[in-house]
Design a protein around this motif. Structure first.
Motif, PDB file in Angstrom:
ATOM      1  N   GLY A 195       0.812  -1.217   0.000  1.00  9.80           N
ATOM      2  CA  GLY A 195       0.000   0.000   0.000  1.00  9.80           C
ATOM      3  C   GLY A 195       0.841   1.260   0.000  1.00  9.80           C
ATOM      4  O   GLY A 195       0.523   2.236  -0.697  1.00  9.80           O
ATOM      5  N   ALA A 196       1.932   1.272   0.751  1.00  3.85           N
ATOM      6  CA  ALA A 196       2.803   2.454   0.805  1.00  3.85           C
ATOM      7  C   ALA A 196       3.444   2.725  -0.554  1.00  3.85           C
ATOM      8  O   ALA A 196       3.508   3.877  -1.004  1.00  3.85           O
ATOM      9  CB  ALA A 196       3.878   2.271   1.875  1.00  3.85           C
ATOM     10  N   VAL A 197       3.903   1.668  -1.229  1.00  2.40           N
ATOM     11  CA  VAL A 197       4.506   1.844  -2.554  1.00  2.40           C
ATOM     12  C   VAL A 197       3.441   2.290  -3.554  1.00  2.40           C
ATOM     13  O   VAL A 197       3.653   3.212  -4.343  1.00  2.40           O
ATOM     14  CB  VAL A 197       5.224   0.561  -3.014  1.00  2.40           C
ATOM     15  CG1 VAL A 197       5.620   0.640  -4.489  1.00  2.40           C
ATOM     16  CG2 VAL A 197       6.457   0.311  -2.138  1.00  2.40           C
ATOM     17  N   LYS A 198       2.285   1.650  -3.508  1.00  2.00           N
ATOM     18  CA  LYS A 198       1.195   2.047  -4.424  1.00  2.00           C
ATOM     19  C   LYS A 198       0.820   3.506  -4.209  1.00  2.00           C
ATOM     20  O   LYS A 198       0.694   4.272  -5.164  1.00  2.00           O
ATOM     21  CB  LYS A 198      -0.036   1.169  -4.208  1.00  2.00           C
ATOM     22  CG  LYS A 198      -1.228   1.649  -5.038  1.00  2.00           C
ATOM     23  CD  LYS A 198      -2.527   1.220  -4.452  1.00  2.00           C
ATOM     24  CE  LYS A 198      -3.654   2.053  -5.033  1.00  2.00           C
ATOM     25  NZ  LYS A 198      -4.938   1.696  -4.500  1.00  2.00           N
ATOM     26  N   ASP A 199       0.659   3.924  -2.948  1.00  2.00           N
ATOM     27  CA  ASP A 199       0.276   5.311  -2.669  1.00  2.00           C
ATOM     28  C   ASP A 199       1.302   6.296  -3.219  1.00  2.00           C
ATOM     29  O   ASP A 199       0.945   7.338  -3.777  1.00  2.00           O
ATOM     30  CB  ASP A 199       0.085   5.527  -1.166  1.00  2.00           C
ATOM     31  CG  ASP A 199      -1.132   4.799  -0.611  1.00  2.00           C
ATOM     32  OD1 ASP A 199      -1.981   4.330  -1.409  1.00  2.00           O
ATOM     33  OD2 ASP A 199      -1.231   4.696   0.628  1.00  2.00           O
ATOM     34  N   TRP A 200       2.593   5.959  -3.086  1.00  2.32           N
ATOM     35  CA  TRP A 200       3.632   6.832  -3.628  1.00  2.32           C
ATOM     36  C   TRP A 200       3.526   6.895  -5.148  1.00  2.32           C
ATOM     37  O   TRP A 200       3.602   7.969  -5.742  1.00  2.32           O
ATOM     38  CB  TRP A 200       5.019   6.335  -3.212  1.00  2.32           C
ATOM     39  CG  TRP A 200       6.096   7.315  -3.544  1.00  2.32           C
ATOM     40  CD1 TRP A 200       6.641   8.267  -2.724  1.00  2.32           C
ATOM     41  CD2 TRP A 200       6.755   7.475  -4.819  1.00  2.32           C
ATOM     42  NE1 TRP A 200       7.587   8.998  -3.406  1.00  2.32           N
ATOM     43  CE2 TRP A 200       7.676   8.527  -4.695  1.00  2.32           C
ATOM     44  CE3 TRP A 200       6.649   6.824  -6.043  1.00  2.32           C
ATOM     45  CZ2 TRP A 200       8.487   8.946  -5.754  1.00  2.32           C
ATOM     46  CZ3 TRP A 200       7.449   7.245  -7.097  1.00  2.32           C
ATOM     47  CH2 TRP A 200       8.361   8.297  -6.946  1.00  2.32           C
ATOM     48  N   LEU A 201       3.346   5.744  -5.790  1.00  5.60           N
ATOM     49  CA  LEU A 201       3.247   5.706  -7.253  1.00  5.60           C
ATOM     50  C   LEU A 201       2.010   6.457  -7.755  1.00  5.60           C
ATOM     51  O   LEU A 201       2.071   7.147  -8.769  1.00  5.60           O
ATOM     52  CB  LEU A 201       3.245   4.257  -7.748  1.00  5.60           C
ATOM     53  CG  LEU A 201       4.565   3.491  -7.567  1.00  5.60           C
ATOM     54  CD1 LEU A 201       4.379   2.014  -7.882  1.00  5.60           C
ATOM     55  CD2 LEU A 201       5.679   4.104  -8.411  1.00  5.60           C
ATOM     56  N   VAL A 202       0.907   6.340  -7.027  1.00  9.05           N
ATOM     57  CA  VAL A 202      -0.312   7.082  -7.393  1.00  9.05           C
ATOM     58  C   VAL A 202      -0.055   8.582  -7.267  1.00  9.05           C
ATOM     59  O   VAL A 202      -0.401   9.371  -8.156  1.00  9.05           O
ATOM     60  CB  VAL A 202      -1.512   6.650  -6.514  1.00  9.05           C
ATOM     61  CG1 VAL A 202      -2.688   7.613  -6.672  1.00  9.05           C
ATOM     62  CG2 VAL A 202      -1.938   5.224  -6.873  1.00  9.05           C
ATOM     63  N   ALA A 203       0.563   9.003  -6.172  1.00 12.27           N
ATOM     64  CA  ALA A 203       0.838  10.421  -5.938  1.00 12.27           C
ATOM     65  C   ALA A 203       1.765  11.010  -6.998  1.00 12.27           C
ATOM     66  O   ALA A 203       1.749  12.223  -7.237  1.00 12.27           O
ATOM     67  CB  ALA A 203       1.441  10.619  -4.549  1.00 12.27           C
ATOM     68  N   HIS A 204       2.553  10.166  -7.638  1.00  7.69           N
ATOM     69  CA  HIS A 204       3.480  10.621  -8.682  1.00  7.69           C
ATOM     70  C   HIS A 204       2.996  10.245 -10.084  1.00  7.69           C
ATOM     71  O   HIS A 204       3.776  10.196 -11.032  1.00  7.69           O
ATOM     72  CB  HIS A 204       4.881  10.071  -8.400  1.00  7.69           C
ATOM     73  CG  HIS A 204       5.492  10.694  -7.185  1.00  7.69           C
ATOM     74  ND1 HIS A 204       5.204  10.253  -5.913  1.00  7.69           N
ATOM     75  CD2 HIS A 204       6.319  11.748  -7.050  1.00  7.69           C
ATOM     76  CE1 HIS A 204       5.856  11.009  -5.043  1.00  7.69           C
ATOM     77  NE2 HIS A 204       6.527  11.924  -5.692  1.00  7.69           N
ATOM     78  N   ASP A 205       1.680   9.986 -10.206  1.00 10.21           N
ATOM     79  CA  ASP A 205       1.029   9.716 -11.488  1.00 10.21           C
ATOM     80  C   ASP A 205       1.671   8.569 -12.273  1.00 10.21           C
ATOM     81  O   ASP A 205       1.672   8.567 -13.502  1.00 10.21           O
ATOM     82  CB  ASP A 205       0.986  10.975 -12.360  1.00 10.21           C
ATOM     83  CG  ASP A 205       0.146  12.070 -11.735  1.00 10.21           C
ATOM     84  OD1 ASP A 205      -0.909  11.748 -11.152  1.00 10.21           O
ATOM     85  OD2 ASP A 205       0.565  13.249 -11.803  1.00 10.21           O
TER      86      ASP A 205
END
Length: 140
Positions: free
Chosen positions: A81-91
């Motif tokens: 979840g932490a990696v996904k959230d970072w990737l989402v935040a960076h489009d």
């Protein structure tokens, strides 16, 4: 390949391309909060995902065998979840990207040596997050 990232293809997954991110490159041991150094590693992953094109993506977390099954399951989910959230935040991936925690169920190395003693190097390899592209499908 950037530090902390490895592209892998497995024989049994003809449609999957996996970017393996070593957990030690983005998390402290036994933690699910991204470290300050994680920015560099995950930033290097963004163009690799963009180059792969519009394929469905998922994020999977894995742990070593230290700790209980339930604890490791939760930790693997939090790390994914932490990696996904970072990737989402960076489009880099859509917000609807699914995550999956595998805990210690899918090791890529042995957690112990043949004599039964602890294998820190093997455990380190098992602590990882994998960003998985489905190459047999295209997203929107």
């Amino acid at each position: 390949m950037p530090k902390g990232i490895q592209a892998i293809r497995t024989q049994d997954e003809r449609c999957a391309k996996r970017f393996l991110v070593g957990a030690d490159a983005v998390f402290e041991y036994d933690k699910a909060t991204l470290t300050p150094d994680a920015e560099e590693t995950l930033t290097a992953l963004v163009p690799l995902l963009a180059k792969a094109g519009k394929h469905p993506v998922s994020v999977e977390g894995h742990t070593d065998a230290k700790g209980s099954d339930a604890y490791n399951q939760t930790l693997s989910e939090k790390r994914a979840g932490a990696v996904k959230d970072w990737l989402v935040a960076h489009d880099a991936v859509p917000a609807a990207t699914p995550i999956k925690g595998w805990g210690e169920q899918r090791p890529v190395a042995s957690n112990t040596r043949p004599d039964g003693s602890d294998d820190p190097a093997g455990r380190q390899k098992n602590r990882r997050v994998e960003v998985v592209l489905n190459l047999c499908d295209t997203a929107g």
